[in-house]
Structures are given as structure tokens and as C-alpha cells.
Write a protein that holds these residues in place. Structure first.
Motif, PDB file in Angstrom:
ATOM      1  N   SER A  46       0.832  -1.208   0.000  1.00  0.00           N
ATOM      2  CA  SER A  46       0.000   0.000   0.000  1.00  0.00           C
ATOM      3  C   SER A  46       0.867   1.258   0.000  1.00  0.00           C
ATOM      4  O   SER A  46       1.912   1.294   0.638  1.00  0.00           O
ATOM      5  N   VAL A  47       0.410   2.275  -0.711  1.00  0.00           N
ATOM      6  CA  VAL A  47       1.146   3.532  -0.805  1.00  0.00           C
ATOM      7  C   VAL A  47       0.499   4.553   0.124  1.00  0.00           C
ATOM      8  O   VAL A  47      -0.696   4.814   0.026  1.00  0.00           O
ATOM      9  N   ILE A  48       1.305   5.111   1.037  1.00  0.00           N
ATOM     10  CA  ILE A  48       0.840   6.163   1.934  1.00  0.00           C
ATOM     11  C   ILE A  48       1.773   7.345   1.744  1.00  0.00           C
ATOM     12  O   ILE A  48       2.962   7.252   2.035  1.00  0.00           O
ATOM     13  N   LYS A  49       1.252   8.430   1.228  1.00  0.00           N
ATOM     14  CA  LYS A  49       2.065   9.630   0.994  1.00  0.00           C
ATOM     15  C   LYS A  49       1.352  10.799   1.655  1.00  0.00           C
ATOM     16  O   LYS A  49       0.303  11.245   1.185  1.00  0.00           O
ATOM     17  N   ILE A  50       1.895  11.255   2.786  1.00  0.00           N
ATOM     18  CA  ILE A  50       1.284  12.355   3.535  1.00  0.00           C
ATOM     19  C   ILE A  50       2.352  13.403   3.810  1.00  0.00           C
ATOM     20  O   ILE A  50       3.466  13.066   4.229  1.00  0.00           O
ATOM     21  N   ASP A  51       2.024  14.665   3.600  1.00  0.00           N
ATOM     22  CA  ASP A  51       2.936  15.770   3.880  1.00  0.00           C
ATOM     23  C   ASP A  51       3.012  15.935   5.407  1.00  0.00           C
ATOM     24  O   ASP A  51       2.075  16.425   6.032  1.00  0.00           O
ATOM     25  N   ALA A  52       4.130  15.514   5.985  1.00  0.00           N
ATOM     26  CA  ALA A  52       4.283  15.512   7.446  1.00  0.00           C
ATOM     27  C   ALA A  52       4.183  16.912   8.031  1.00  0.00           C
ATOM     28  O   ALA A  52       3.590  17.112   9.093  1.00  0.00           O
ATOM     29  N   GLU A  53       4.732  17.896   7.339  1.00  0.00           N
ATOM     30  CA  GLU A  53       4.724  19.264   7.847  1.00  0.00           C
ATOM     31  C   GLU A  53       3.296  19.804   7.958  1.00  0.00           C
ATOM     32  O   GLU A  53       2.912  20.385   8.976  1.00  0.00           O
ATOM     33  N   LYS A  54       2.495  19.581   6.922  1.00  0.00           N
ATOM     34  CA  LYS A  54       1.102  20.042   6.943  1.00  0.00           C
ATOM     35  C   LYS A  54       0.290  19.282   7.982  1.00  0.00           C
ATOM     36  O   LYS A  54      -0.536  19.868   8.688  1.00  0.00           O
ATOM     37  N   ALA A  55       0.524  17.972   8.100  1.00  0.00           N
ATOM     38  CA  ALA A  55      -0.207  17.166   9.081  1.00  0.00           C
ATOM     39  C   ALA A  55       0.105  17.639  10.500  1.00  0.00           C
ATOM     40  O   ALA A  55      -0.812  17.805  11.318  1.00  0.00           O
ATOM     41  N   GLN A  56       1.378  17.874  10.794  1.00  0.00           N
ATOM     42  CA  GLN A  56       1.765  18.350  12.127  1.00  0.00           C
ATOM     43  C   GLN A  56       1.143  19.714  12.420  1.00  0.00           C
ATOM     44  O   GLN A  56       0.703  19.972  13.537  1.00  0.00           O
ATOM     45  N   LYS A  57       1.110  20.583  11.406  1.00  0.00           N
ATOM     46  CA  LYS A  57       0.516  21.917  11.580  1.00  0.00           C
ATOM     47  C   LYS A  57      -0.957  21.808  11.959  1.00  0.00           C
ATOM     48  O   LYS A  57      -1.413  22.448  12.907  1.00  0.00           O
ATOM     49  N   TRP A  58      -1.709  20.960  11.231  1.00  0.00           N
ATOM     50  CA  TRP A  58      -3.134  20.819  11.507  1.00  0.00           C
ATOM     51  C   TRP A  58      -3.385  20.147  12.851  1.00  0.00           C
ATOM     52  O   TRP A  58      -4.307  20.522  13.573  1.00  0.00           O
ATOM     53  N   LEU A  59      -2.567  19.161  13.203  1.00  0.00           N
ATOM     54  CA  LEU A  59      -2.718  18.508  14.510  1.00  0.00           C
ATOM     55  C   LEU A  59      -2.444  19.504  15.635  1.00  0.00           C
ATOM     56  O   LEU A  59      -3.133  19.500  16.661  1.00  0.00           O
ATOM     57  N   VAL A  69      -7.229   7.391   9.722  1.00  0.00           N
ATOM     58  CA  VAL A  69      -6.148   8.328   9.421  1.00  0.00           C
ATOM     59  C   VAL A  69      -5.087   8.290  10.506  1.00  0.00           C
ATOM     60  O   VAL A  69      -3.893   8.371  10.216  1.00  0.00           O
ATOM     61  N   ARG A  70      -5.499   8.107  11.753  1.00  0.00           N
ATOM     62  CA  ARG A  70      -4.523   8.011  12.841  1.00  0.00           C
ATOM     63  C   ARG A  70      -3.606   6.804  12.616  1.00  0.00           C
ATOM     64  O   ARG A  70      -2.390   6.891  12.786  1.00  0.00           O
ATOM     65  N   ALA A  71      -4.179   5.684  12.174  1.00  0.00           N
ATOM     66  CA  ALA A  71      -3.376   4.498  11.881  1.00  0.00           C
ATOM     67  C   ALA A  71      -2.423   4.757  10.712  1.00  0.00           C
ATOM     68  O   ALA A  71      -1.263   4.326  10.742  1.00  0.00           O
ATOM     69  N   LEU A  72      -2.888   5.472   9.695  1.00  0.00           N
ATOM     70  CA  LEU A  72      -2.023   5.800   8.556  1.00  0.00           C
ATOM     71  C   LEU A  72      -0.891   6.739   8.980  1.00  0.00           C
ATOM     72  O   LEU A  72       0.245   6.590   8.531  1.00  0.00           O
ATOM     73  N   LEU A  73      -1.197   7.697   9.852  1.00  0.00           N
ATOM     74  CA  LEU A  73      -0.166   8.612  10.346  1.00  0.00           C
ATOM     75  C   LEU A  73       0.891   7.864  11.152  1.00  0.00           C
ATOM     76  O   LEU A  73       2.083   8.179  11.078  1.00  0.00           O
ATOM     77  N   LYS A  74       0.470   6.853  11.904  1.00  0.00           N
ATOM     78  CA  LYS A  74       1.429   6.045  12.655  1.00  0.00           C
ATOM     79  C   LYS A  74       2.316   5.235  11.713  1.00  0.00           C
ATOM     80  O   LYS A  74       3.516   5.122  11.910  1.00  0.00           O
ATOM     81  N   LYS A  75       1.720   4.648  10.656  1.00  0.00           N
ATOM     82  CA  LYS A  75       2.500   3.882   9.684  1.00  0.00           C
ATOM     83  C   LYS A  75       3.501   4.763   8.948  1.00  0.00           C
ATOM     84  O   LYS A  75       4.591   4.315   8.594  1.00  0.00           O
TER      85      LYS A  75
END
Length: 80
Positions: A46-59, A69-75
Motif C-alpha cells: 500500500s502507498v501512503i504519501k502524507i505531507d508531514a509538515e502540513k499534518a503536524q501543523k493541523w494537529l 487516518v490516525r493508523a495511517l499517520l502512525k504507519k
């Protein structure tokens, strides 16, 4: 409340998901505030491509990820 969740894309029986930041009251495939990545469950692996900087900003701003999504962020090693 703002949520980080999946937006389903793709054809019938060929799902592809975008990881988006959206108001919890909007529809699953509806309007979003920002797209921060994507998830392709059919690729092997499976391909998981998430912009870490944007995710951290929103969190940090109080956005709540859904369980999936929490599981995907952990992976993706964005959240511990």
C-alpha cells in the motif's frame, strides 16, 4: 470541529483515497479545507504519501484525525 479524514476517489471497486482536512459536517466526498496526502490501498505494498509538515501543523491547531487516518499517520511515522 475540523477533522483529518479520507476522501474516497477512484472508480467502482478501485478505491483511492485523499487525506484531507475538512469540517466534520461536510460530506465524505465534499468540500475540503486542504489536501495533505493520499492513500492507495490497492498497490502492493500500500502507498501512503502524507505531507508531514502540513499534518503536524493541523494537529497542532486542534484538528482531530479519524481512527483510520490516525493508523495511517502512525504507519508513516508522523504520529507516535
Amino acid at each position: 470541529m475540523v477533522k483529518i479524514r479520507l476522501k474516497r476517489m477512484g472508480a467502482h471497486k478501485k478505491p483511492f483515497y485523499r487525506v484531507v482536512v475538512a469540517d466534520e459536517r461536510t460530506a465524505r466526498g465534499g468540500e475540503c479545507i486542504e489536501e495533505i496526502g493520499y492513500y492507495d490501498p490497492l498497490a502492493n505494498p500500500s502507498v501512503i504519501k502524507i505531507d508531514a509538515e502540513k499534518a503536524q501543523k493541523w494537529l497542532a491547531n486542534g484538528a482531530q484525525p479519524t481512527d483510520t487516518v490516525r493508523a495511517l499517520l502512525k504507519k508513516a511515522d508522523i504520529v507516535k
